[in-house]
Design an enzyme around this catalytic site. Sequence first.
Site, PDB file in Angstrom:
ATOM      1  N   TYR A 198     -46.767   2.215  -3.178  1.00 17.15           N
ATOM      2  CA  TYR A 198     -47.607   1.140  -2.983  1.00 17.15           C
ATOM      3  C   TYR A 198     -48.099   0.715  -4.467  1.00 17.15           C
ATOM      4  CZ  TYR A 198     -51.149   4.572  -4.205  1.00 17.15           C
ATOM      5  OH  TYR A 198     -51.925   5.612  -4.839  1.00 17.15           O
ATOM      6  N   CYS A 199     -48.800  -0.407  -4.616  1.00 13.43           N
ATOM      7  CA  CYS A 199     -49.393  -0.817  -5.814  1.00 13.43           C
ATOM      8  C   CYS A 199     -50.487  -1.695  -5.372  1.00 13.43           C
ATOM      9  CB  CYS A 199     -48.258  -1.759  -6.546  1.00 13.43           C
ATOM     10  SG  CYS A 199     -47.506  -3.126  -5.975  1.00 13.43           S
ATOM     11  N   THR A 200     -51.068  -2.620  -6.291  1.00 17.82           N
ATOM     12  CA  THR A 200     -52.082  -3.518  -6.110  1.00 17.82           C
ATOM     13  C   THR A 200     -52.103  -4.537  -4.994  1.00 17.82           C
ATOM     14  OG1 THR A 200     -52.999  -3.037  -8.266  1.00 17.82           O
ATOM     15  CG2 THR A 200     -53.997  -4.900  -6.911  1.00 17.82           C
ATOM     16  N   ILE A 227     -52.648  -2.601  -1.930  1.00 20.25           N
ATOM     17  CA  ILE A 227     -54.114  -2.236  -1.685  1.00 20.25           C
ATOM     18  C   ILE A 227     -54.861  -3.401  -0.922  1.00 20.25           C
ATOM     19  CG2 ILE A 227     -56.107  -1.195  -2.375  1.00 20.25           C
ATOM     20  CD1 ILE A 227     -54.051   0.103  -4.695  1.00 20.25           C
TER      21      ILE A 227
END
Length: 455
Positions: A198-200, A227
């Site tokens: 995952y990342c932003t 996110i």
Amino acid sequence: MQLYNTLSAEQRAQLIEEAGQNRITLSFYQYAKIQDPQQFRNDLFLAWSKLDALGRTYVAHEGINAQMSVPAENFEAFRETLEAYDFMKGIRLNVAVEQDDLSFLKLTVKVRNKIVADGLDDATFDVTNKGIHLNAKEFNEMLNDPDVVLVDFRNHYESEVGHFTGAITPDVDTFRESLPIINEQLQDHKQNKKLLMYCTGGIRCEKASAYFKHQGFENVFQLEGGIIEYTRQVKAEGLESKFIGKNFVFDHRLGERITDDIIANCHQCGKPCDTHVNCANEGCHLLFIQCDECHETMHGCCSNECLDIIQLPEDEQKQIRKGVQKGNLIFKKGKSDALKFKKERNVFEEVIPVKVATVTEIRKKKHERKILVGYGAHYFTKASVAQFTITNNEVKVGDEVLIAGPSTGEERFILEAFKVNGKDAETAKTDDKITFAVPFRIRLSDKLYLIKKEN
């Protein structure tokens, strides 16, 4: 044909406040093959300028990556400028968890070699051959699988203030550093583990998922929309948030609170804190975590040296920082020798969060907007009464207002009573003449603003 900004950030902020418009902060990306990035860049700049869209965008042969602020009333028109291109039809726009009308104050569209710098030089690598996308519910369910390895593909200063429980959080300054590190650590698990990332907003793990498939990993998954989209779905569907703390963002807010967990520490005293600041010394500008008490003591600086510098005359400060290239050095946070509390952590270390009922920040201004509602019309000297012409919105008894002008300065007060067109009234609307007592002389150049408080 204007292809650059003509207003300073300060001028733009004033125009936004005077317009009184609500703006939407959002982000989006799309990997695609763009033949002429420069022409694409110019076309976007012209189209977005007409819509008063602001933000930071990178375009390259491999696609587009953007973080934007758009007037709410122009949101659909902005979407249409994207969907005019086949590769962006139906594109997902990640709307920020927390809104701020001043999140971006310039429109910057730059042509880059890549929209996400990866350090790779491999002509056989296909960035569009990505992993399987999971929504928030599917992501939460997969976290219960013992064969899952969860990896955070953001930088150290991002994961330090918030991350998913149990995630590997590489202590890296840039995305390109994390790829070889994770690849080496998981070499023995290409077939028997499920790689979940995952990342932003999704753009980095989209490239990372393609990279690890290219490296031979068989089971690669990623959180769709990152996110930001995860948080939206969690709230909309009443799901449990497996993400704790803050989501770091790359505009002036520097973070969106997702949960009340504090998982980081002040880099100067070690107290639980997750508020990022940039050092007040422009010649340093170091990004670090600073609690309210240290902020007050150090005046927003990272060191005594920087504290001494900000007290010098501005021309001397400019001379000191002349020719200094900070670059990515500003992201070195607790690695800087200037900071006392520099806890180095193992990427597999479990972080125990501190729960807080409320989070207060004495240095953070109350969220408010100044809405221009009228202009000075007359001042009745004997009665000490000001008259304004209402040109926008409406004003009510009990409202907080601001009178501002070159000679008047800025004067705030609560409207306890007023007359509209010569009669007592509770509300003044567009084109009305409003009069009320003031303890100072107003001028025709003065403007009347309505102060709106926001949560």
